[in-house]
Design a protein around this motif. Structure first.
Motif, mmCIF file in Angstrom:
data_model
loop_
_atom_site.group_PDB
_atom_site.id
_atom_site.type_symbol
_atom_site.label_atom_id
_atom_site.label_comp_id
_atom_site.label_asym_id
_atom_site.label_seq_id
_atom_site.Cartn_x
_atom_site.Cartn_y
_atom_site.Cartn_z
ATOM 1 N N SER A 68 0.833 -1.188 0.000
ATOM 2 C CA SER A 68 0.000 0.000 0.000
ATOM 3 C C SER A 68 0.872 1.244 0.000
ATOM 4 O O SER A 68 1.790 1.378 0.793
ATOM 5 N N GLY A 69 0.610 2.160 -0.922
ATOM 6 C CA GLY A 69 1.389 3.385 -1.006
ATOM 7 C C GLY A 69 2.571 3.310 -1.946
ATOM 8 O O GLY A 69 3.231 4.320 -2.198
ATOM 9 N N ALA A 70 2.910 2.115 -2.461
ATOM 10 C CA ALA A 70 4.012 1.982 -3.419
ATOM 11 C C ALA A 70 3.611 2.586 -4.763
ATOM 12 O O ALA A 70 2.425 2.689 -5.080
ATOM 13 N N PRO A 71 4.591 2.994 -5.585
ATOM 14 C CA PRO A 71 4.263 3.590 -6.896
ATOM 15 C C PRO A 71 3.628 2.571 -7.839
ATOM 16 O O PRO A 71 3.642 1.369 -7.581
ATOM 17 N N ALA A 72 3.109 3.084 -8.949
ATOM 18 C CA ALA A 72 2.579 2.209 -9.994
ATOM 19 C C ALA A 72 3.741 1.552 -10.747
ATOM 20 O O ALA A 72 4.904 1.936 -10.597
ATOM 21 N N ALA A 73 3.424 0.573 -11.569
ATOM 22 C CA ALA A 73 4.441 -0.129 -12.356
ATOM 23 C C ALA A 73 4.928 0.745 -13.513
ATOM 24 O O ALA A 73 4.114 1.359 -14.213
ATOM 25 N N PRO A 74 6.241 0.822 -13.754
ATOM 26 C CA PRO A 74 6.739 1.578 -14.913
ATOM 27 C C PRO A 74 6.370 0.883 -16.220
ATOM 28 O O PRO A 74 6.223 -0.330 -16.265
ATOM 29 N N VAL A 75 6.241 1.670 -17.278
ATOM 30 C CA VAL A 75 6.008 1.135 -18.619
ATOM 31 C C VAL A 75 7.302 1.350 -19.408
ATOM 32 O O VAL A 75 7.666 2.475 -19.739
ATOM 33 N N VAL A 76 8.029 0.264 -19.687
ATOM 34 C CA VAL A 76 9.406 0.331 -20.174
ATOM 35 C C VAL A 76 9.465 0.102 -21.683
ATOM 36 O O VAL A 76 8.812 -0.792 -22.217
ATOM 37 N N THR A 77 10.282 0.927 -22.364
ATOM 38 C CA THR A 77 10.535 0.770 -23.801
ATOM 39 C C THR A 77 12.020 0.482 -24.003
ATOM 40 O O THR A 77 12.861 1.279 -23.591
ATOM 41 N N PRO A 78 12.382 -0.670 -24.619
ATOM 42 C CA PRO A 78 13.787 -0.986 -24.860
ATOM 43 C C PRO A 78 14.237 -0.532 -26.243
ATOM 44 O O PRO A 78 13.436 -0.425 -27.181
ATOM 45 N N ALA A 79 15.535 -0.271 -26.394
ATOM 46 C CA ALA A 79 16.129 0.041 -27.693
ATOM 47 C C ALA A 79 17.574 -0.422 -27.686
ATOM 48 O O ALA A 79 18.224 -0.451 -26.634
ATOM 49 N N TYR A 80 18.084 -0.778 -28.859
ATOM 50 C CA TYR A 80 19.476 -1.217 -28.965
ATOM 51 C C TYR A 80 20.080 -0.573 -30.199
ATOM 52 O O TYR A 80 19.563 -0.702 -31.303
ATOM 53 N N ASP A 81 21.186 0.148 -30.006
ATOM 54 C CA ASP A 81 21.797 0.877 -31.112
ATOM 55 C C ASP A 81 23.296 0.970 -30.897
ATOM 56 O O ASP A 81 23.750 1.499 -29.868
ATOM 57 N N ASP A 82 24.079 0.458 -31.853
ATOM 58 C CA ASP A 82 25.537 0.531 -31.767
ATOM 59 C C ASP A 82 26.070 0.025 -30.434
ATOM 60 O O ASP A 82 26.820 0.717 -29.727
ATOM 61 N N TRP A 83 25.629 -1.192 -30.055
ATOM 62 C CA TRP A 83 26.116 -1.885 -28.866
ATOM 63 C C TRP A 83 25.553 -1.339 -27.563
ATOM 64 O O TRP A 83 25.929 -1.793 -26.489
#
Length: 265
Positions: A68-83
């Motif tokens: 109770s009182g913890a933040p909401a879940a993050p919505v994560v976007t991944p990317a991969y570029d030049d290592w």
């Protein structure tokens, strides 16, 4: 006459005794009622507490295990570029910091990577060839607890890679006019450290003393470019053996390159 007086006195005493006995019984009954009422109140109090606890548990369950009182879940976007592997997410209300967790092969389990973050971005330079089946989770946290994002996988992110070398590119240090051969497509091994330096195992159009295409260990960084670290058909230090090819290459975060080689002895 005297006998009649005695009988009357006895009857009077008996009447008084019966009256007293009735009072005592009435008093005992009232005391019993009071005890029962007290007992009833205590049991009733316990029921209320249990009901309250049950309600709290139900509330936690409704939150999917989130405190109770913890933040909401993050919505994560991944990317991969030049290592470079990057995760971004919009800022989460009431989150004081974030944590990133990695399961590098999909079976080892999650462990935190890096320190706690206040920014809503995480960047790491890694070789995706070393992360088959890798999974990631970002947790938004405050003093009340943490809430995990959905699992993020890196499958299919290698479309963001810009090639460092391709067949026909110059192969420095091997020999005059040497270029990387078509064998690069099947023999290329590489590793990258957190600063973005890359170690590469590649084949060239030059041949060694046996007439085979010549392998080399190369390093690459955006500042220094591509350079040869070790070629096969060269003498192994402090030995009369020579390298006859390589099969693996790793680079640590200090830039030290470690490779496995086959020898002619």
């Amino acid at each position: 006459m005297k006998t009649l007086n005695v009988i009357l006195r006895v009857l009077t005493v008996l009447a008084v005794c019966f009256a007293l006995a009735g009072c005592l019984r009435s008093s005992d009954s009232n005391d019993d009622d009071l005890v029962e009422e007290d007992s009833s109140e205590e049991v009733g109090g316990d029921d209320v507490a249990d009901s309250g606890d049950t309600g709290d548990s139900s509330g936690d369950g409704g939150g999917g295990g989130t405190a109770s009182g913890a933040p909401a879940a993050p919505v994560v976007t991944p990317a991969y570029d030049d290592w470079t592997l990057t995760f971004t997410w919009p800022a989460v209300a009431d989150a004081d910091f974030y944590r990133v967790f990695e399961d590098p092969d999909g079976v080892s389990g999650f462990t935190q990577i890096g320190s706690d973050l206040t920014a809503n971005e995480y960047t790491n330079n890694i070789s995706l060839t070393e992360r088959n089946g890798a999974r990631y989770v970002v947790a938004a946290c405050n003093s009340e607890g943490c809430t995990d994002s959905s699992e993020v996988t890196v499958d299919g992110l290698d479309s963001g890679i810009t090639p460092i070398v391709v067949s026909g590119d110059p192969a420095p240090g091997i020999g005059s006019g040497a270029v990387f051969s078509g064998e690069v497509g099947t023999q290329l091994r590489f590793d990258v450290n957190q600063s973005g330096a890359v170690a590469i195992l590649g084949a060239t159009d030059q041949t060694d003393s046996s007439g085979s295409l010549r392998d080399g260990i190369f390093s690459y960084s955006s500042g220094a470019g591509l350079s040869l670290i070790q070629a096969d058909d060269a003498t192994l230090p402090s030995s009369d053996a020579t390298y006859n090819g390589f099969f693996n290459v790793l680079i640590d975060n200090t830039g030290q390159i470690i490779f496995g080689g086959i020898l002619n002895q």
